[in-house]
Design an enzyme around this catalytic site. Structure first.
Site, PDB file in Angstrom:
ATOM      1  N   GLY A  12       5.840  10.854  -3.163  1.00 14.49           N
ATOM      2  CA  GLY A  12       6.397  10.868  -1.808  1.00 14.49           C
ATOM      3  C   GLY A  12       5.787  12.039  -0.880  1.00 14.49           C
ATOM      4  O   GLY A  12       6.344  12.132   0.140  1.00 14.49           O
ATOM      5  N   ASN A  14       3.172  11.170   1.087  1.00 17.90           N
ATOM      6  CA  ASN A  14       2.812  10.330   2.286  1.00 17.90           C
ATOM      7  C   ASN A  14       4.050   9.873   2.988  1.00 17.90           C
ATOM      8  O   ASN A  14       4.071  10.039   4.206  1.00 17.90           O
ATOM      9  CB  ASN A  14       2.084   8.879   1.984  1.00 17.90           C
ATOM     10  CG  ASN A  14       0.933   9.220   1.564  1.00 17.90           C
ATOM     11  OD1 ASN A  14      -0.029   9.307   2.457  1.00 17.90           O
ATOM     12  ND2 ASN A  14       0.386   9.066   0.218  1.00 17.90           N
ATOM     13  N   ILE A  94       4.488  -7.028  -3.644  1.00 18.14           N
ATOM     14  CA  ILE A  94       5.465  -7.415  -2.737  1.00 18.14           C
ATOM     15  C   ILE A  94       5.535  -9.032  -3.133  1.00 18.14           C
ATOM     16  O   ILE A  94       4.561  -9.773  -2.796  1.00 18.14           O
ATOM     17  CB  ILE A  94       4.921  -6.923  -1.353  1.00 18.14           C
ATOM     18  CG1 ILE A  94       4.844  -5.629  -1.101  1.00 18.14           C
ATOM     19  CG2 ILE A  94       6.216  -7.418  -0.483  1.00 18.14           C
ATOM     20  CD1 ILE A  94       6.222  -4.749  -1.544  1.00 18.14           C
ATOM     21  N   ASN A 108       0.231  -0.983   4.007  1.00 18.04           N
ATOM     22  CA  ASN A 108      -0.242   0.104   2.637  1.00 18.04           C
ATOM     23  C   ASN A 108      -1.155   0.986   2.818  1.00 18.04           C
ATOM     24  O   ASN A 108      -2.156   0.783   3.777  1.00 18.04           O
ATOM     25  CB  ASN A 108      -0.354  -1.102   1.836  1.00 18.04           C
ATOM     26  CG  ASN A 108      -0.746  -0.297   0.296  1.00 18.04           C
ATOM     27  OD1 ASN A 108       0.253   0.480  -0.128  1.00 18.04           O
ATOM     28  ND2 ASN A 108      -1.848  -0.716  -0.341  1.00 18.04           N
ATOM     29  N   HIS A 110      -4.040   2.759   0.842  1.00 22.99           N
ATOM     30  CA  HIS A 110      -4.875   2.647  -0.505  1.00 22.99           C
ATOM     31  C   HIS A 110      -5.977   3.629  -0.430  1.00 22.99           C
ATOM     32  O   HIS A 110      -6.516   3.983   0.551  1.00 22.99           O
ATOM     33  CB  HIS A 110      -5.298   1.297  -0.624  1.00 22.99           C
ATOM     34  CG  HIS A 110      -6.195   1.197  -1.791  1.00 22.99           C
ATOM     35  ND1 HIS A 110      -5.647   1.020  -3.212  1.00 22.99           N
ATOM     36  CD2 HIS A 110      -7.248   1.396  -2.163  1.00 22.99           C
ATOM     37  CE1 HIS A 110      -6.431   1.078  -4.139  1.00 22.99           C
ATOM     38  NE2 HIS A 110      -7.645   1.219  -3.326  1.00 22.99           N
TER      39      HIS A 110
HETATM   40  C1  GRF Z   1      -1.225   7.674  -2.957  1.00 22.30           C
HETATM   41  O1  GRF Z   1      -2.415   8.017  -3.325  1.00 22.30           O
HETATM   42  C2  GRF Z   1      -1.317   6.458  -1.993  1.00 22.30           C
HETATM   43  O2  GRF Z   1      -2.554   6.339  -1.514  1.00 22.30           O
HETATM   44  C3  GRF Z   1      -1.175   5.297  -3.141  1.00 22.30           C
HETATM   45  O3  GRF Z   1      -0.213   5.903  -3.989  1.00 22.30           O
HETATM   46  C4  GRF Z   1       0.029   7.414  -3.850  1.00 22.30           C
HETATM   47  C5  GRF Z   1       1.207   7.906  -3.566  1.00 22.30           C
HETATM   48  O4  GRF Z   1       1.245   9.317  -3.295  1.00 22.30           O
HETATM   49  N1  GRF Z   1      -0.813   3.981  -2.642  1.00 22.30           N
HETATM   50  P1  GRF Z   1       2.837   9.909  -2.857  1.00 22.30           P
HETATM   51  O5  GRF Z   1       3.785   9.181  -3.670  1.00 22.30           O
HETATM   52  O6  GRF Z   1       2.945   9.288  -1.403  1.00 22.30           O
HETATM   53  O7  GRF Z   1       2.432  11.307  -3.079  1.00 22.30           O
END
Ligand code: GRF
Length: 195
Positions: A12, A14, A94, A108, A110
């Protein structure tokens, strides 16, 4: 005020970047009203709680089959009625029903420059391992809208990150997060909230 639901599966970071950006005003006109995890042990749930954001776990293990799990996700989202769904490390494809119901309202993040190193099988460290194996000198992150394919929807934002000599997948993953993901995802939400 854009009502945002963030969907997570793991650490988490992000989600943390989004919640901090809301708190310090880099995201305006938006509120995260719900965090949904498919994984009861996701540290993202702790992060949500420490920011006072409601969170719920909808685990596939609580349902007899995949269809019932998908139905529960769909029902919960329909009840919540978010203006925007943000997939922030959500490791569940999804289901089409959700994509149709929230068309153009799901984004999303990526961890590569799409169309490189994306699609089926490219998630987590695998993305960075593939970038290193190919020997690219530049990688990065992409925020895109979600359509019926895997990482195929319209691109909203991208940011490049240098690959450095001596990188392994973990050092590269960390740099892509710090220099791209944690900046790009809040930016994308703020853009959508302030058209
Ligand atoms: C990130 O690298 C994101 O780009 C990918 O999954 C990872 C999630 O990391 N889709 P976090 O859970 O936000 O630390």
């Amino acid at each position: 005020m854009l009502k945002v639901c963030v969907m997570v599966s793991g650490g988490g970071t992000n989600l943390e970047a989004i919640l901090q950006a809301v708190e310090d005003g880099r995201i305006t006109n938006a509120a995260v009203t719900l965090v949904i995890s498919n994984n009861p042990d996701a540290y993202a749930l702790t992060r949500a709680a420490s920011h006072g954001v409601p969170s719920e776990c909808i685990s596939p293990k609580a349902f007899p089959d995949r269809e019932a799990f998908h139905e529960a996700l769909y029902e919960r989202l329909c009840q919540e009625k978010p203006d925007l769904i943000v997939l922030a490390g959500f490791l569940v494809a999804i289901p089409p029903r959700i994509i149709e119901a929230f068309e153009g309202r799901i984004i999303n993040i990526h961890p590569s420059l799409i169309p490189s190193f994306c699609g089926v099988g490219y998630y987590g460290l695998r993305v960075h391992e593939a970038a290193l194996a190919r020997g690219v000198k530049i990688t990065g992150a992409t925020v895109h809208y979600v359509d019926g394919g895997m990482d195929t929807g319209p691109i909203l934002l991208q940011k490049a990150v240098e690959v450095l000599p001596g990188d392994d997948a973990r050092t590269l993953q960390r740099r892509v997060m710090e220099q791209a993901e944690w900046i790009l995802l809040p930016q994308a939400i703020n853009m959508i909230a302030n058209p």
